[in-house]
Scaffold this motif. Structure first.
Motif, PDB file in Angstrom:
ATOM      1  N   SER A 285       0.861  -1.225  -0.081  1.00  0.00           N
ATOM      2  CA  SER A 285      -0.044  -0.098   0.008  1.00  0.00           C
ATOM      3  C   SER A 285       0.892   1.165  -0.034  1.00  0.00           C
ATOM      4  O   SER A 285       2.164   1.222   0.296  1.00  0.00           O
ATOM      5  N   PHE A 286       0.203   2.356  -0.348  1.00  0.00           N
ATOM      6  CA  PHE A 286       0.945   3.736  -0.432  1.00  0.00           C
ATOM      7  C   PHE A 286      -0.193   4.479   0.451  1.00  0.00           C
ATOM      8  O   PHE A 286      -0.940   5.446  -0.522  1.00  0.00           O
ATOM      9  N   LYS A 287      -0.466   4.419   1.526  1.00  0.00           N
ATOM     10  CA  LYS A 287      -1.484   4.994   2.336  1.00  0.00           C
ATOM     11  C   LYS A 287      -1.472   6.595   2.020  1.00  0.00           C
ATOM     12  O   LYS A 287      -0.383   7.427   2.185  1.00  0.00           O
ATOM     13  N   GLY A 288      -2.622   7.165   2.050  1.00  0.00           N
ATOM     14  CA  GLY A 288      -2.724   8.558   1.609  1.00  0.00           C
ATOM     15  C   GLY A 288      -2.188   8.990   0.502  1.00  0.00           C
ATOM     16  O   GLY A 288      -2.571  10.330  -0.130  1.00  0.00           O
ATOM     17  N   ARG A 289      -2.141   8.275  -0.646  1.00  0.00           N
ATOM     18  CA  ARG A 289      -1.697   8.582  -2.021  1.00  0.00           C
ATOM     19  C   ARG A 289      -2.916   8.132  -3.046  1.00  0.00           C
ATOM     20  O   ARG A 289      -3.492   7.227  -2.918  1.00  0.00           O
ATOM     21  N   ILE A 313       4.411   1.167   1.956  1.00  0.00           N
ATOM     22  CA  ILE A 313       5.758   1.919   1.657  1.00  0.00           C
ATOM     23  C   ILE A 313       5.615   3.462   1.621  1.00  0.00           C
ATOM     24  O   ILE A 313       4.691   4.080   0.926  1.00  0.00           O
ATOM     25  N   ASN A 314       6.419   4.051   2.355  1.00  0.00           N
ATOM     26  CA  ASN A 314       6.235   5.346   2.724  1.00  0.00           C
ATOM     27  C   ASN A 314       7.787   6.082   2.987  1.00  0.00           C
ATOM     28  O   ASN A 314       8.753   5.162   2.917  1.00  0.00           O
ATOM     29  N   ALA A 315       7.879   7.280   2.929  1.00  0.00           N
ATOM     30  CA  ALA A 315       9.248   8.068   2.989  1.00  0.00           C
ATOM     31  C   ALA A 315       9.981   7.790   4.210  1.00  0.00           C
ATOM     32  O   ALA A 315      11.299   8.192   4.244  1.00  0.00           O
ATOM     33  N   ASP A 316       9.364   7.140   5.084  1.00  0.00           N
ATOM     34  CA  ASP A 316      10.020   7.170   6.508  1.00  0.00           C
ATOM     35  C   ASP A 316      10.656   5.904   6.367  1.00  0.00           C
ATOM     36  O   ASP A 316      11.518   5.524   7.425  1.00  0.00           O
ATOM     37  N   LEU A 317      10.660   4.687   5.489  1.00  0.00           N
ATOM     38  CA  LEU A 317      11.405   3.603   5.388  1.00  0.00           C
ATOM     39  C   LEU A 317      12.800   3.767   5.156  1.00  0.00           C
ATOM     40  O   LEU A 317      13.114   4.971   4.551  1.00  0.00           O
ATOM     41  N   GLU A 318      13.534   2.835   5.341  1.00  0.00           N
ATOM     42  CA  GLU A 318      15.168   3.341   4.947  1.00  0.00           C
ATOM     43  C   GLU A 318      15.335   2.828   3.692  1.00  0.00           C
ATOM     44  O   GLU A 318      15.658   1.450   2.758  1.00  0.00           O
ATOM     45  N   LEU A 319      14.766   3.590   2.654  1.00  0.00           N
ATOM     46  CA  LEU A 319      14.696   3.275   1.208  1.00  0.00           C
ATOM     47  C   LEU A 319      16.067   3.194   0.625  1.00  0.00           C
ATOM     48  O   LEU A 319      16.260   2.142  -0.105  1.00  0.00           O
ATOM     49  N   ALA A 320      16.940   4.148   1.246  1.00  0.00           N
ATOM     50  CA  ALA A 320      18.108   4.136   0.592  1.00  0.00           C
ATOM     51  C   ALA A 320      18.935   2.795   0.759  1.00  0.00           C
ATOM     52  O   ALA A 320      19.682   2.385  -0.013  1.00  0.00           O
ATOM     53  N   SER A 321      18.895   2.423   1.882  1.00  0.00           N
ATOM     54  CA  SER A 321      19.549   1.221   2.133  1.00  0.00           C
ATOM     55  C   SER A 321      19.157  -0.246   1.302  1.00  0.00           C
ATOM     56  O   SER A 321      19.868  -0.976   1.056  1.00  0.00           O
ATOM     57  N   ALA A 322      17.865  -0.032   1.167  1.00  0.00           N
ATOM     58  CA  ALA A 322      17.032  -1.181   0.437  1.00  0.00           C
ATOM     59  C   ALA A 322      17.742  -1.040  -1.140  1.00  0.00           C
ATOM     60  O   ALA A 322      18.000  -2.123  -1.781  1.00  0.00           O
ATOM     61  N   LEU A 340      11.436  -1.791  -6.466  1.00  0.00           N
ATOM     62  CA  LEU A 340      11.579  -1.487  -4.963  1.00  0.00           C
ATOM     63  C   LEU A 340      10.378  -1.951  -4.147  1.00  0.00           C
ATOM     64  O   LEU A 340      10.355  -2.822  -3.121  1.00  0.00           O
ATOM     65  N   PRO A 341       9.088  -1.659  -4.700  1.00  0.00           N
ATOM     66  CA  PRO A 341       7.988  -2.444  -4.081  1.00  0.00           C
ATOM     67  C   PRO A 341       7.954  -3.853  -3.923  1.00  0.00           C
ATOM     68  O   PRO A 341       7.514  -4.677  -3.048  1.00  0.00           O
ATOM     69  N   THR A 544      -3.110   0.763 -12.630  1.00  0.00           N
ATOM     70  CA  THR A 544      -2.043   1.460 -11.667  1.00  0.00           C
ATOM     71  C   THR A 544      -0.791   1.100 -11.791  1.00  0.00           C
ATOM     72  O   THR A 544       0.306   1.824 -12.290  1.00  0.00           O
ATOM     73  N   GLY A 545      -0.423  -0.248 -11.695  1.00  0.00           N
ATOM     74  CA  GLY A 545       0.680  -0.819 -11.741  1.00  0.00           C
ATOM     75  C   GLY A 545       1.597  -0.540 -10.381  1.00  0.00           C
ATOM     76  O   GLY A 545       1.394   0.338  -9.832  1.00  0.00           O
ATOM     77  N   LEU A 546       2.400  -1.742 -10.278  1.00  0.00           N
ATOM     78  CA  LEU A 546       3.161  -1.427  -8.728  1.00  0.00           C
ATOM     79  C   LEU A 546       4.384  -0.675  -9.158  1.00  0.00           C
ATOM     80  O   LEU A 546       5.254  -1.305  -9.768  1.00  0.00           O
ATOM     81  N   ASP A 547       4.292   0.636  -8.651  1.00  0.00           N
ATOM     82  CA  ASP A 547       5.694   1.423  -8.928  1.00  0.00           C
ATOM     83  C   ASP A 547       5.693   2.341  -7.580  1.00  0.00           C
ATOM     84  O   ASP A 547       5.078   2.166  -6.782  1.00  0.00           O
ATOM     85  N   ILE A 548       6.558   3.163  -7.955  1.00  0.00           N
ATOM     86  CA  ILE A 548       7.053   4.238  -6.830  1.00  0.00           C
ATOM     87  C   ILE A 548       6.828   5.404  -7.388  1.00  0.00           C
ATOM     88  O   ILE A 548       6.877   5.666  -8.577  1.00  0.00           O
ATOM     89  N   PRO A 549       6.618   6.695  -6.764  1.00  0.00           N
ATOM     90  CA  PRO A 549       6.319   7.930  -7.086  1.00  0.00           C
ATOM     91  C   PRO A 549       7.729   8.504  -7.437  1.00  0.00           C
ATOM     92  O   PRO A 549       8.316   9.297  -6.438  1.00  0.00           O
ATOM     93  N   ALA A 550       8.519   8.062  -8.474  1.00  0.00           N
ATOM     94  CA  ALA A 550       9.878   8.401  -8.716  1.00  0.00           C
ATOM     95  C   ALA A 550      10.131   9.791  -8.761  1.00  0.00           C
ATOM     96  O   ALA A 550      11.126  10.362  -8.389  1.00  0.00           O
ATOM     97  N   HIS A 551       9.313  10.463  -9.552  1.00  0.00           N
ATOM     98  CA  HIS A 551       9.430  11.979  -9.745  1.00  0.00           C
ATOM     99  C   HIS A 551       9.519  12.694  -8.323  1.00  0.00           C
ATOM    100  O   HIS A 551      10.462  13.603  -8.050  1.00  0.00           O
TER     101      HIS A 551
END
Length: 636
Positions: A285-289, A313-322, A340-341, A544-551
């Motif tokens: 999920s991408f809650k609130g998006r 998946i949200n911005a509080d995750l340790e995205l860079a390390s993943a 990533l997702p 929609t597709g399983l993706d991230i808000p890359a922009h």
């Protein structure tokens, strides 16, 4: 599910214990058991994730005489049926595992055995008395298999790292592969991003015999639409095929679940699977998006009484390390930001199950992507002068501000107009890709900027089925299935795609085009089949597709990782990138003059991967290159 690797050593003496090091590099693919085989001509390794017959089937598996051995990665869903047939022919078995069935089938029917298998696989069979090694890959490329030829010897593995472990394999960037990667987000087979290492094409086998190598296809999909096939008859046949395929894919001696996005494809799998057993379902999920799919997959879980699990998946995750971890597990960089997702989905799923069913393949078989609609729109656009389209495009860039939407309307319109200026095949590839020819020339002036190889080989593509065949033979195995395999196996999770049962693929190839896309309705037949089975909210929702808000993320949470990775120094050190041009692109994105988040994802993962594996451009000095040959040069 497992991982395999090995090499012949006709010219080079095998280093003691080296095959064990290779096996260790693949442990994530098979944490339950690792085994090796060594002879004077070949070394084999197999690592096993136990799914069927938990007590038997340790790899490698040998025949009774000890003359033949197999290492195997995958699942064969008709193994019990084949076992009965082989026993009737006098073959004896010591286990219940499907790997032994594949070995005995090969000893009975040689390479003709592969066409009898229903499932996903990569296999290597060695016959000592015949001094013969045979490699094979499943029909649609669900399971990977890489090959490198060094003189008279062959190295192979489920992942590139099994080949890169050899000291005589040069770690040089393949510039033709780089051109494809920047254009498409992936490298179409048989090429990879490493010079000399190639993918064994799906539906092919390769034979090594005393230094002589040949390769042949054992299955090829042929599009032969049947104009007499009615909607009612097609619906009945697809209903039967899906029921059989899903039922077979549920075979397991370990806990099993389903990846559920709330879309048509995964919901179809849940529908057919739920009738056979109680299910665990897993979602991202991408809650609130605005692109969050929670309401849809929760509805499906409620209707079918699933034990549902989700991960936000949200911005509080340790995205860079993943993302940095992906550089190790990916082997090749995945410029598909959807990796990533899938990474997080796989990690969550493995806490509860060992096997997950997924909906991959339905879009490519039945016409589910918006690109197929774009192909039709472009036909109409091409009736207007190119000068007018160029003028409209400049107006969009000047007057329509970019947004942080994952894939917003302005992004789609600009891509549509840009694609309309290309040939039909090049445009189709461009809509799923990123960098244009002009952008590639700006950031990589040292490489020839040209259309991707698959577009060049498909220039005659001007109808839906030709675009579908192009996607099924390139985008599906080399992007979608590659991504799912690497992200799932990084967490020792087996993922099975029932839509890619070859009987369903062959059925889809017989469908008239108007049963796939009709007007603006994609996957027409599949929607019609499921209209009385799934809620209207699932059938009518937009893809929609399983993706991230890359922009957005490259203007925010991922900005530090981007700038720390794509430094002037590092970009210049590659010898291929114009660091100033790349940084101008980054600034344009940060200042909201363009949306190039997916472009930047591809560059980020590429540089992380080059750093991790020590990959260098061809103009860098390096140790001597081993003599190698391309798969395309092997006799067929």
């Amino acid at each position: 599910m497992c991982g395999i690797a090995g090499y012949t050593h006709l010219q080079r003496r095998a280093e003691s214990g080296f095959i064990r090091k290779i096996a260790a590099s693949l442990t994530h693919r098979g944490p339950d058991q690792q085994g090796i085989y060594e002879s004077d001509k070949v070394s084999l390794a197999g690592v096993r994730l136990k799914i069927i017959d938990l007590e038997g089937g340790d790899q490698p598996v040998f025949d009774e005489s000890g003359d033949s051995a197999i290492v195997f990665n995958g699942e064969i869903y008709n193994h019990a049926e084949l076992r009965r047939e082989l026993e009737g022919r006098g073959r004896r078995f010591r286990s219940r595992c499907d790997t032994e069935v594949v070995l005995q089938a090969f000893l009975e029917w040689d390479t003709a055995a592969f066409s009898r298998l229903r499932g996903m696989f990569a296999a290597a069979v060695w016959s000592k008395s015949r001094q013969r090694l045979v490699l094979a890959r499943d029909r649609l490329g669900i399971k990977p298999l890489y090959v490198y030829r060094a003189g008279q010897d062959v190295y192979f593995g489920s992942e590139l790292k099994a080949i890169l472990a050899h000291r005589d394999v040069p770690r040089r960037l393949d510039l033709e592969g780089l051109n494809d990667y920047l254009s498409l987000n992936y490298v179409p087979g048989p090429r990879t991003l490493v010079e000399g290492i190639e993918k064994l094409p799906p539906g092919h086998w390769l034979e090594w015999h005393e230094g002589v190598v040949r390769m042949e296809p054992w299955w090829q999909l042929e599009f032969q639409p049947d104009p007499k096939l009615t909607l009612e008859a097609a619906r009945e046949e697809l209903d039967r095929l899906l029921g059989e395929a899903v039922r077979e894919h549920l075979i397991s001696d370990v806990p099993l679940g389903v990846w559920a996005s709330g879309g048509l494809d995964s919901s179809t799998i849940v529908h057919y699977a739920a009738g056979a057993r109680s299910l665990k379902t897993f979602s991202i999920s991408f809650k609130g998006r605005g692109f969050d799919e929670s309401q849809y997959f929760r509805e499906i879980a409620r209707i079918y009484g699933c034990d549902h699990h989700e991960f936000d998946i949200n911005a509080d995750l340790e995205l860079a390390s993943a993302i940095e971890e992906l550089a190790w597990y990916s082997d090749e960089p995945s410029a598909d930001a959807g990796a990533l997702p899938v990474w997080f989905l796989s990690r969550m799923s493995r806490r509860h199950v060992t096997v997950a069913l997924s909906g991959e393949g339905a879009d490519e078989l039945f016409g589910g992507y918006l690109t197929y609609l774009a192909d039709d729109c472009a036909k109409a656009l091409r009736l207007t002068p190119a000068a007018g389209r160029n003028l409209a495009l400049r107006g969009l860039h000047r007057w329509w501000p970019v947004s942080d939407d994952k894939i917003g309307l302005e992004y789609k319109l600009k891509r549509l107009l840009e694609g309309s200026l290309l040939s039909p095949a090049a445009a189709h590839c461009y809509w799923n890709g990123t960098f244009s020819a002009e952008q590639k020339a700006a950031i990589c002036p040292g490489i020839p900027s040209k259309p991707p190889s698959c577009a060049q080989s498909a220039e005659s593509a001007a109808c839906l089925n030709r675009f579908l065949l192009l996607d099924q033979t390139t985008y599906l195995p080399d992007d979608i299935l590659y991504k799912v395999d690497r992200m799932s196996m990084a967490h020792s999770l087996e993922v099975r795609p029932p839509f890619l049962d070859h009987r369903i693929a062959e059925f889809a190839a017989r469908l008239p085009e108007n049963l796939k896309v009709r007007g603006f309705r994609t996957k027409f037949l599949l929607r019609d089949l499921m209209k009385d089975k799934l809620p209207a909210s699932i059938l009518k929702r937009r893809k929609t597709g399983l993706d991230i808000p890359a922009h957005e993320w490259f203007r925010g949470v991922l900005r530090p990782l981007l700038l720390d990775t794509l430094t002037h120094e590092r970009l210049k050190s590659t010898g291929i990138f114009d660091a100033d041009a790349v940084h101008r692109l980054i600034r344009s994105h940060q200042e909201r003059r363009v949306n190039v988040g997916y472009h930047l994802w591809g560059l980020l993962t590429l540089i992380l991967w080059m750093n991790r594996w020590g990959i260098q451009a061809a103009n860098h000095p390096e140790r001597p290159i081993a003599t190698s040959s391309s798969l395309s040069s092997f006799p067929r």
